[in-house]
Design a protein around this motif. Structure first.
Motif, mmCIF file in Angstrom:
data_model
loop_
_atom_site.group_PDB
_atom_site.id
_atom_site.type_symbol
_atom_site.label_atom_id
_atom_site.label_comp_id
_atom_site.label_asym_id
_atom_site.label_seq_id
_atom_site.Cartn_x
_atom_site.Cartn_y
_atom_site.Cartn_z
ATOM 1 N N THR A 116 0.947 -1.230 -0.085
ATOM 2 C CA THR A 116 0.240 0.087 0.183
ATOM 3 C C THR A 116 0.924 1.234 -0.197
ATOM 4 O O THR A 116 0.285 2.550 0.047
ATOM 5 C CB THR A 116 -1.051 0.238 1.331
ATOM 6 N N ASN A 117 1.870 0.709 -0.028
ATOM 7 C CA ASN A 117 3.270 1.952 0.220
ATOM 8 C C ASN A 117 4.622 1.834 -0.465
ATOM 9 O O ASN A 117 4.868 0.900 -0.569
ATOM 10 C CB ASN A 117 3.337 2.690 1.016
ATOM 11 N N SER A 118 5.065 2.754 -0.779
ATOM 12 C CA SER A 118 6.535 2.677 -1.067
ATOM 13 C C SER A 118 7.732 1.950 -0.262
ATOM 14 O O SER A 118 8.336 0.617 -0.537
ATOM 15 C CB SER A 118 7.338 3.654 -1.499
ATOM 16 N N TYR A 138 -7.601 3.497 -6.263
ATOM 17 C CA TYR A 138 -8.559 4.878 -5.945
ATOM 18 C C TYR A 138 -9.929 3.901 -4.917
ATOM 19 O O TYR A 138 -9.444 2.730 -4.576
ATOM 20 C CB TYR A 138 -9.322 4.921 -7.293
ATOM 21 N N THR A 139 -10.670 4.579 -4.207
ATOM 22 C CA THR A 139 -11.348 3.993 -3.678
ATOM 23 C C THR A 139 -11.752 2.770 -3.751
ATOM 24 O O THR A 139 -12.477 2.739 -5.023
ATOM 25 C CB THR A 139 -12.908 5.309 -3.289
ATOM 26 N N THR A 140 -12.057 1.905 -3.154
ATOM 27 C CA THR A 140 -12.866 1.100 -3.699
ATOM 28 C C THR A 140 -13.574 0.379 -2.133
ATOM 29 O O THR A 140 -12.990 0.443 -0.882
ATOM 30 C CB THR A 140 -12.233 -0.116 -3.321
ATOM 31 N N SER A 141 -15.073 -0.293 -2.571
ATOM 32 C CA SER A 141 -16.033 -0.766 -1.295
ATOM 33 C C SER A 141 -15.625 -2.494 -1.423
ATOM 34 O O SER A 141 -15.830 -2.964 -0.594
ATOM 35 C CB SER A 141 -17.178 -0.635 -1.605
ATOM 36 N N LYS A 143 -12.381 -4.025 -0.565
ATOM 37 C CA LYS A 143 -11.792 -4.776 0.735
ATOM 38 C C LYS A 143 -12.201 -3.823 1.511
ATOM 39 O O LYS A 143 -12.282 -2.550 1.470
ATOM 40 C CB LYS A 143 -10.339 -4.079 0.267
ATOM 41 N N GLU A 144 -13.206 -4.041 2.977
ATOM 42 C CA GLU A 144 -13.855 -3.589 4.151
ATOM 43 C C GLU A 144 -12.542 -2.947 4.920
ATOM 44 O O GLU A 144 -12.573 -1.555 5.763
ATOM 45 C CB GLU A 144 -14.257 -4.853 4.871
ATOM 46 N N ASP A 145 -11.453 -3.323 4.350
ATOM 47 C CA ASP A 145 -10.480 -2.787 5.440
ATOM 48 C C ASP A 145 -9.457 -2.297 4.274
ATOM 49 O O ASP A 145 -7.929 -2.143 4.758
ATOM 50 C CB ASP A 145 -9.867 -3.570 6.014
ATOM 51 N N ALA A 146 -9.910 -1.176 3.033
ATOM 52 C CA ALA A 146 -9.175 -1.039 2.476
ATOM 53 C C ALA A 146 -8.313 -0.065 2.982
ATOM 54 O O ALA A 146 -9.326 1.348 3.990
ATOM 55 C CB ALA A 146 -9.839 -0.677 1.353
ATOM 56 N N LYS A 147 -7.053 0.320 2.882
ATOM 57 C CA LYS A 147 -6.803 1.243 3.188
ATOM 58 C C LYS A 147 -6.674 2.265 2.070
ATOM 59 O O LYS A 147 -7.288 3.072 1.137
ATOM 60 C CB LYS A 147 -4.579 1.427 2.618
ATOM 61 N N THR A 148 -5.769 4.340 2.377
ATOM 62 C CA THR A 148 -6.824 5.125 1.301
ATOM 63 C C THR A 148 -5.690 4.933 -0.255
ATOM 64 O O THR A 148 -4.432 4.494 -0.230
ATOM 65 C CB THR A 148 -5.376 6.545 2.186
ATOM 66 N N PRO A 149 -6.063 5.069 -0.858
ATOM 67 C CA PRO A 149 -6.292 5.587 -2.018
ATOM 68 C C PRO A 149 -4.133 6.058 -2.492
ATOM 69 O O PRO A 149 -3.934 7.524 -2.084
ATOM 70 C CB PRO A 149 -7.021 6.123 -2.703
ATOM 71 N N ILE A 150 -3.494 5.449 -3.284
ATOM 72 C CA ILE A 150 -2.414 5.607 -3.476
ATOM 73 C C ILE A 150 -1.984 6.535 -4.669
ATOM 74 O O ILE A 150 -1.317 7.477 -4.879
ATOM 75 C CB ILE A 150 -1.001 5.094 -3.714
#
Length: 212
Positions: A116-118, A138-141, A143-150
């Motif tokens: 989810t990051n470098s 981008y924003t996704t529904s 995955k309930e635990d999705a992180k902030t979009p990169i």
């Protein structure tokens, strides 16, 4: 199966039985007809199958993938992947380490890692992962635990740090996003609902494949 990962992750479809109200076997077959290049069996979350039911579904989908010469990856469940002879596994940051998986699995097993990051991406490279799933873009529904979009900037930054390691983008991706994602440095895109919720998964997969 001789697998070129850079090509195989181009049109990467992820699905479990709870990602659609329709028969998952039918959806995956349609997606294969439409040209997906890799399939990940992700059977987790609310109403997901477990135990023998999960294994039976995995084997059905694996057979379909073999019929189309498409790699079959199992999400997270390393024991199941080994038991049925999958082509590999995909794990997240909270799952088993790459080193542990390598000790358990055949030498030719594909190991994908979510980043989810470098920092996580560089660690996956260092650990010996075969490819990285970067996102969410981008924003996704899904995955309930999705992180902030990169975003596209996140892809470009990760690409600059991991050299030519295969990268597949994930998270809220639609057809119109593909060009920008590839230009940012990803080798392919992975989708769930863009195919599993489509009126025609075959047509959706074909459009995605052509765009890529």
């Amino acid at each position: 199966m001789n697998i070129d990962l850079t090509e195989s992750i181009r049109t990467y479809f992820i699905m479990g039985s709870n990602n659609s109200s329709r028969d998952p076997v039918q959806i995956v077959e349609e997606a294969l007809k439409g040209g997906i290049s890799l399939f990940q069996f992700r059977e987790k979350g609310a109403n997901a199958k477990v135990g023998q039911e999960k294994k039976n579904l995995a084997q059905q989908l694996q057979k379909l993938c073999r019929d189309y010469s498409v790699p079959f990856i199992v999400n997270d469940d390393i024991s199941l992947a080994i038991e049925i002879g999958a082509d590999g596994v995909h794990v997240g940051q909270d799952d088993e380490s790459v080193a542990m998986i390598k000790r358990k699995c055949p030498n030719d097993f594909i190991i994908g890692v979510s980043a989810t990051n470098s920092i996580e991406a560089v660690q996956a490279l260092s650990d010996g992962a075969d490819y990285i799933g970067v996102g969410p873009i981008y924003t996704t529904s899904t995955k309930e635990d999705a992180k902030t979009p990169i975003g596209l900037e996140g892809i470009a930054q990760i690409r600059s740090l991991v050299g030519d390691m295969p990268i597949v983008a994930i998270g809220g991706i639609k057809l119109e996003h593909v060009k920008g994602i590839l230009n940012a440095g990803a080798n392919g895109v992975s989708v769930i609902t863009a195919i599993s919720h489509a009126d025609s998964p075959e047509i959706a997969a074909r459009h995605l494949t052509r765009k890529l």
